[in-house]
Design a protein around this motif. Sequence first.
Motif, PDB file in Angstrom:
ATOM      1  N   GLU A   1     -16.065  -3.604  -4.033  1.00 25.04           N
ATOM      2  CA  GLU A   1     -15.327  -2.463  -3.462  1.00 25.04           C
ATOM      3  C   GLU A   1     -14.563  -1.667  -4.516  1.00 25.04           C
ATOM      4  N   LEU A   2     -14.766  -0.341  -4.447  1.00 27.20           N
ATOM      5  CA  LEU A   2     -14.020   0.563  -5.318  1.00 27.20           C
ATOM      6  C   LEU A   2     -13.053   1.415  -4.488  1.00 27.20           C
TER       7      LEU A   2
ATOM      8  N   GLU B   1       0.881  -1.182   0.000  1.00 27.46           N
ATOM      9  CA  GLU B   1       0.000   0.000   0.000  1.00 27.46           C
ATOM     10  C   GLU B   1       0.913   1.224   0.000  1.00 27.46           C
TER      11      GLU B   1
ATOM     12  N   GLU C   1      -8.284   7.831   6.599  1.00 33.77           N
ATOM     13  CA  GLU C   1      -7.700   7.508   5.295  1.00 33.77           C
ATOM     14  C   GLU C   1      -8.777   7.357   4.227  1.00 33.77           C
TER      15      GLU C   1
ATOM     16  N   GLU D   1      -1.836 -11.591  -4.887  1.00 37.98           N
ATOM     17  CA  GLU D   1      -3.237 -11.990  -4.688  1.00 37.98           C
ATOM     18  C   GLU D   1      -3.407 -13.482  -4.951  1.00 37.98           C
TER      19      GLU D   1
ATOM     20  N   MET E   1      -5.453  -6.967  -9.331  1.00 39.73           N
ATOM     21  CA  MET E   1      -4.184  -7.186 -10.021  1.00 39.73           C
ATOM     22  C   MET E   1      -3.083  -7.448  -9.009  1.00 39.73           C
TER      23      MET E   1
ATOM     24  N   ARG F   1       0.632  -6.794  -4.612  1.00 38.06           N
ATOM     25  CA  ARG F   1       0.088  -7.821  -3.718  1.00 38.06           C
ATOM     26  C   ARG F   1       0.060  -9.141  -4.454  1.00 38.06           C
TER      27      ARG F   1
ATOM     28  N   GLU G   1      -4.123   7.505  -2.475  1.00 38.88           N
ATOM     29  CA  GLU G   1      -4.445   7.471  -1.047  1.00 38.88           C
ATOM     30  C   GLU G   1      -4.223   8.832  -0.409  1.00 38.88           C
TER      31      GLU G   1
HETATM   32  N1  GAP Z   1      -4.123   1.764   2.649  1.00 40.97           N
HETATM   33  C1  GAP Z   1      -5.327   1.044   2.767  1.00 40.97           C
HETATM   34  C2  GAP Z   1      -5.502   0.019   1.753  1.00 40.97           C
HETATM   35  O1  GAP Z   1      -4.602  -0.297   0.998  1.00 40.97           O
HETATM   36  P1  GAP Z   1      -7.272  -1.637   0.774  1.00 40.97           P
HETATM   37  O2  GAP Z   1      -8.755  -1.707   1.011  1.00 40.97           O
HETATM   38  O3  GAP Z   1      -6.475  -2.884   0.939  1.00 40.97           O
HETATM   39  O4  GAP Z   1      -6.750  -0.493   1.740  1.00 40.97           O
HETATM   40  C3  GAP Z   1      -7.515   0.188  -1.069  1.00 40.97           C
HETATM   41  O5  GAP Z   1      -7.015  -1.069  -0.681  1.00 40.97           O
HETATM   42  C4  GAP Z   1      -8.006   0.180  -2.486  1.00 40.97           C
HETATM   43  O6  GAP Z   1      -6.975  -0.297  -3.355  1.00 40.97           O
HETATM   44  C5  GAP Z   1      -9.176  -0.768  -2.729  1.00 40.97           C
HETATM   45  O7  GAP Z   1     -10.410  -0.141  -2.418  1.00 40.97           O
HETATM   46  C6  GAP Z   1      -9.052  -1.049  -4.216  1.00 40.97           C
HETATM   47  O8  GAP Z   1      -9.654  -0.015  -4.976  1.00 40.97           O
HETATM   48  C7  GAP Z   1      -7.554  -0.993  -4.448  1.00 40.97           C
HETATM   49  N2  GAP Z   1      -6.982  -2.355  -4.496  1.00 40.97           N
HETATM   50  C8  GAP Z   1      -6.662  -3.154  -3.466  1.00 40.97           C
HETATM   51  N3  GAP Z   1      -6.157  -4.317  -3.898  1.00 40.97           N
HETATM   52  C9  GAP Z   1      -6.161  -4.261  -5.257  1.00 40.97           C
HETATM   53  C10 GAP Z   1      -5.757  -5.147  -6.295  1.00 40.97           C
HETATM   54  N4  GAP Z   1      -5.209  -6.329  -6.024  1.00 40.97           N
HETATM   55  N5  GAP Z   1      -5.921  -4.756  -7.584  1.00 40.97           N
HETATM   56  C11 GAP Z   1      -6.453  -3.545  -7.873  1.00 40.97           C
HETATM   57  N6  GAP Z   1      -6.838  -2.666  -6.937  1.00 40.97           N
HETATM   58  C12 GAP Z   1      -6.699  -3.004  -5.645  1.00 40.97           C
END
Ligand code: GAP
Length: 517
Positions: free
Chosen positions: A332-333, A218, A372, A252, A262, A250, A269
């Motif tokens: 989630e967006l 992040e 945040e 994933e 992705m 990440r 942020e």
């Molecule tokens: N700093 C807090 C944080 O990272 P999160 O809910 O894990 O919180 C925030 O991520 C946003 O990042 C999500 O709402 C999403 O839009 C985006 N996000 C998280 N993981 C993602 C992924 N693997 N691919 C694309 N977007 C991602």
Amino acid sequence: MAKQEDQFKKVISHAKEYGYIFPSSEIYDGLSAVYDYGQNGVELKRNIREYWWKAMVQLHDNIVGIDASIFMHPTTWKASGHVDAFNDPLIDNKDSKKRYRADVLVEDYVAKIEGKIEKEVAKAERRFGESFDKAQFLSTNPRVLKYQEEANGILKRLGQSLEREDLADVKALIEELEIADPETGSRNWTDVKQFNLMFGTKLGASAESAIDLYLRPETAQGIFVNFLNVQKSGRMKIPFGIAQTGKAFRNEIVARQFIFRMREFEQMEMQYFIKPGTQKEWYEYWKEARLKWHHSLGLGEDNYRFHDHEKLAHYADAAADIEFRFPFGFKELEGIHSRTDFDLGSHEKFSNKKLQYFDPEENKSYVPYVLETSIGLDRMFLAVFSSALQEEELENGTTRTVLKIPAVLAPTKAAILPLVKKDGLPEIAKKIVDELKWDFNVDYDEKDAVGRRYRRQDAAGTPFCITVDHETLENNTVTIRHRDTMEQSRVKIEDLKSIISKETDMRYWLQKCEVTA
Ligand code: GAP
């Protein structure tokens, strides 16, 4: 469901055909969940980033931006809790050998129940017509209430089990709901295990001296570790915010759904540093402000909803998602998180450096609390792109494919088209391009009949087509055609800049969301 899948396939193939998104290293058969942005995609992404940056940084006199490194000292991730707690629950199917996120399997089950509710609503809408009251129907129809209760019950149990780290109960829930492998239908599951999502790498010239690093999962931590640098060098007074956009990584477990999930993605942020005890009011403020930002783009207010978290991340005392109706349902967006003093407090402990703010009004120092807002740029891209792609039946019985990207975000603002490739029309068209390109991305297109060129620009998402014809030679006027309405009007060449500006200028769009605090 099949209709949704078809629509999603169209989104993916259109994104490729029109130079928005390509699979990464495609000539080698691609790399799972990694994508490249093409010539149009990079412009749309840049415009979304700028739209966010203007709203968050430029229009708030107490929010500033930074650009921190992707590599950070490894202790950062110990302090932030990511080494110990940045896990997803995974489950394998013993027959298919496919791996899934256990919580996503349950959430997808719930999404199917929500789909049934939507079907009931659509049926009732057809039956009652104009007099249909959706809110009343949702709160009184017995079948809808039963579905809703079932969905809420499942999500609550999932949230509680994850909160308690009771992975056996997550598996029990999957078995009780008789959830099967979506690809094969098998219900032969392993136990649920935790899986850390951070990518590791090494820094150093030799194997002996190399230190283990992580690619940041992040962008937020780059802000926390710079909190005092920015506060002191900018003489910032609480409340104030630090914003940042940049890549995050990440590993994933399940990375399907195109650019929705992705392994390498971009986040936008903002950490808002506040006085302890004021977090509830700032939480409400930022929930509303962020929703207004989304609404300002006109993608349809019905396409957004809040989802309050049952299971809170290790750092939060309240959290909500802004969900968007993607082609595969509401997901989630953006996240709004009340992060308390967890991060700064923890970095104080691990670094042995004070990360406190002296509050002149209170005449004391404290570790600020943090609110945040965190949105994925690629997810926002998918929200814009997927809702923009439409097939329209026209009056003459034909259909057109049109990409109704909000004009403010469109990669190319106008295409300049000479009606024919002779009689001096291309020269005038090129002169118009040379003038407009100082202010906008514009395109010159002289190939094929003008009707086909219009369709091509509609499908690429260009909001205006400007046609130079023989009348232009007589009176310096051109036709301007609007992508969404297909209406055409005759205007003076000298007025083109102001006409395009009026509809593409960020000021016009951002004023709608009154984000200035
Ligand atoms: N700093 C807090 C944080 O990272 P999160 O809910 O894990 O919180 C925030 O991520 C946003 O990042 C999500 O709402 C999403 O839009 C985006 N996000 C998280 N993981 C993602 C992924 N693997 N691919 C694309 N977007 C991602």
